[in-house]
Motif scaffolding. Structure first.
Motif, mmCIF file in Angstrom:
data_model
loop_
_atom_site.group_PDB
_atom_site.id
_atom_site.type_symbol
_atom_site.label_atom_id
_atom_site.label_comp_id
_atom_site.label_asym_id
_atom_site.label_seq_id
_atom_site.Cartn_x
_atom_site.Cartn_y
_atom_site.Cartn_z
ATOM 1 N N MET A 1 0.826 -1.188 0.000
ATOM 2 C CA MET A 1 0.000 0.000 0.000
ATOM 3 C C MET A 1 0.872 1.255 0.000
ATOM 4 S SD MET A 1 -3.083 0.812 -0.117
ATOM 5 C CE MET A 1 -4.263 2.044 0.217
ATOM 6 N N ARG A 2 1.955 1.246 0.776
ATOM 7 C CA ARG A 2 2.842 2.405 0.811
ATOM 8 C C ARG A 2 3.485 2.664 -0.545
ATOM 9 N NH1 ARG A 2 6.221 2.678 6.436
ATOM 10 N NH2 ARG A 2 4.458 3.308 7.702
ATOM 11 N N ILE A 3 3.824 1.591 -1.254
ATOM 12 C CA ILE A 3 4.434 1.752 -2.576
ATOM 13 C C ILE A 3 3.434 2.404 -3.524
ATOM 14 C CG2 ILE A 3 5.329 0.494 -4.577
ATOM 15 C CD1 ILE A 3 6.507 -1.530 -2.608
ATOM 16 N N LEU A 4 2.172 1.994 -3.434
ATOM 17 C CA LEU A 4 1.137 2.572 -4.277
ATOM 18 C C LEU A 4 0.967 4.071 -3.995
ATOM 19 C CD1 LEU A 4 -1.016 2.005 -6.414
ATOM 20 C CD2 LEU A 4 -2.598 1.512 -4.551
ATOM 21 N N ILE A 5 0.992 4.437 -2.731
ATOM 22 C CA ILE A 5 0.863 5.852 -2.362
ATOM 23 C C ILE A 5 2.053 6.645 -2.875
ATOM 24 C CG2 ILE A 5 0.856 7.445 -0.400
ATOM 25 C CD1 ILE A 5 -0.876 5.392 1.070
ATOM 26 N N TRP A 6 3.264 6.100 -2.756
ATOM 27 C CA TRP A 6 4.447 6.808 -3.254
ATOM 28 C C TRP A 6 4.425 6.917 -4.774
ATOM 29 C CZ3 TRP A 6 7.418 10.107 -0.982
ATOM 30 C CH2 TRP A 6 7.541 10.063 0.401
ATOM 31 N N LEU A 7 3.936 5.901 -5.458
ATOM 32 C CA LEU A 7 3.806 5.979 -6.911
ATOM 33 C C LEU A 7 2.790 7.046 -7.323
ATOM 34 C CD1 LEU A 7 3.930 2.223 -7.972
ATOM 35 C CD2 LEU A 7 5.656 3.986 -8.374
ATOM 36 N N LEU A 8 1.697 7.126 -6.592
ATOM 37 C CA LEU A 8 0.704 8.155 -6.863
ATOM 38 C C LEU A 8 1.282 9.550 -6.627
ATOM 39 C CD1 LEU A 8 -2.232 8.771 -7.620
ATOM 40 C CD2 LEU A 8 -2.770 8.675 -5.190
ATOM 41 N N ARG A 9 2.032 9.718 -5.539
ATOM 42 C CA ARG A 9 2.682 11.007 -5.262
ATOM 43 C C ARG A 9 3.679 11.373 -6.358
ATOM 44 N NH1 ARG A 9 4.031 10.375 1.197
ATOM 45 N NH2 ARG A 9 1.873 10.528 1.901
ATOM 46 N N ALA A 10 4.458 10.396 -6.812
ATOM 47 C CA ALA A 10 5.423 10.654 -7.887
ATOM 48 C C ALA A 10 4.705 11.048 -9.165
ATOM 49 C CB ALA A 10 6.304 9.433 -8.107
ATOM 50 N N LEU A 11 3.601 10.389 -9.468
ATOM 51 C CA LEU A 11 2.821 10.722 -10.660
ATOM 52 C C LEU A 11 2.297 12.153 -10.588
ATOM 53 C CD1 LEU A 11 1.445 9.777 -13.301
ATOM 54 C CD2 LEU A 11 -0.521 9.157 -11.864
ATOM 55 N N VAL A 12 1.732 12.526 -9.450
ATOM 56 C CA VAL A 12 1.234 13.893 -9.272
ATOM 57 C C VAL A 12 2.378 14.893 -9.392
ATOM 58 C CG1 VAL A 12 0.202 15.489 -7.596
ATOM 59 C CG2 VAL A 12 -0.777 13.222 -7.934
ATOM 60 N N PHE A 13 3.515 14.593 -8.800
ATOM 61 C CA PHE A 13 4.663 15.484 -8.887
ATOM 62 C C PHE A 13 5.097 15.704 -10.326
ATOM 63 C CE2 PHE A 13 9.284 15.948 -9.204
ATOM 64 C CZ PHE A 13 9.435 17.178 -8.565
ATOM 65 N N PHE A 14 5.222 14.618 -11.102
ATOM 66 C CA PHE A 14 5.685 14.751 -12.481
ATOM 67 C C PHE A 14 4.650 15.433 -13.377
ATOM 68 C CE2 PHE A 14 8.737 11.396 -11.198
ATOM 69 C CZ PHE A 14 9.882 12.141 -11.443
ATOM 70 N N VAL A 15 3.377 15.218 -13.102
ATOM 71 C CA VAL A 15 2.341 15.928 -13.855
ATOM 72 C C VAL A 15 2.423 17.425 -13.570
ATOM 73 C CG1 VAL A 15 -0.155 16.281 -14.045
ATOM 74 C CG2 VAL A 15 0.788 13.974 -14.105
ATOM 75 N N LEU A 16 2.579 17.786 -12.309
ATOM 76 C CA LEU A 16 2.691 19.206 -11.960
ATOM 77 C C LEU A 16 3.992 19.817 -12.481
ATOM 78 C CD1 LEU A 16 1.227 19.245 -8.348
ATOM 79 C CD2 LEU A 16 0.152 20.002 -10.460
ATOM 80 N N LEU A 17 5.068 19.050 -12.469
ATOM 81 C CA LEU A 17 6.329 19.538 -13.017
ATOM 82 C C LEU A 17 6.193 19.788 -14.520
ATOM 83 C CD1 LEU A 17 9.349 20.158 -12.555
ATOM 84 C CD2 LEU A 17 9.798 17.758 -13.124
ATOM 85 N N GLY A 18 5.556 18.873 -15.226
ATOM 86 C CA GLY A 18 5.314 19.074 -16.652
ATOM 87 C C GLY A 18 4.435 20.282 -16.911
ATOM 88 N N PHE A 19 3.422 20.468 -16.079
ATOM 89 C CA PHE A 19 2.553 21.641 -16.189
ATOM 90 C C PHE A 19 3.354 22.920 -16.000
ATOM 91 C CE2 PHE A 19 -0.330 24.689 -14.099
ATOM 92 C CZ PHE A 19 -1.286 24.829 -15.090
#
Length: 97
Positions: A1-19
């Protein structure tokens, strides 16, 4: 579950960085007295986001403080009502001795 949360956080970070990288154009912010600032669009978006978060946190904290005061008042009233009371005095009991 923790890995899934960290993957979701990384995804949000990279989407915002691209934005942020795609919206680096300069925008003009015009104020009173012909004052003008030229800043990147992402700065304006992040400032608006930060202001919204600050406003939301302030509202939540004020509600929390109001609820804590009310809870303290109710606990005090329960504590006072649970104390043993004096026996009721008769109606003809003298008030002064």
């Amino acid at each position: 579950m923790r890995i899934l949360i960290w993957l979701l956080r990384a995804l949000v970070f990279f989407v915002l960085l691209g934005f942020a990288l795609k919206n680096d154009a300069l925008v003009s912010l015009r104020f009173f007295f012909e004052t003008e600032w030229r800043v990147p669009l992402i700065v304006v978006v992040l400032a608006a986001f930060a202001a919204g978060v600050l406003l939301g946190v302030t509202a939540a904290v004020m509600t929390l403080l109001t609820q804590r005061r009310e809870i303290a008042r109710l606990r005090e009233s329960v504590r006072v009502s649970s104390l043993p009371h004096e026996a009721p005095r008769p109606v003809d009991y003298p008030r002064t001795l």
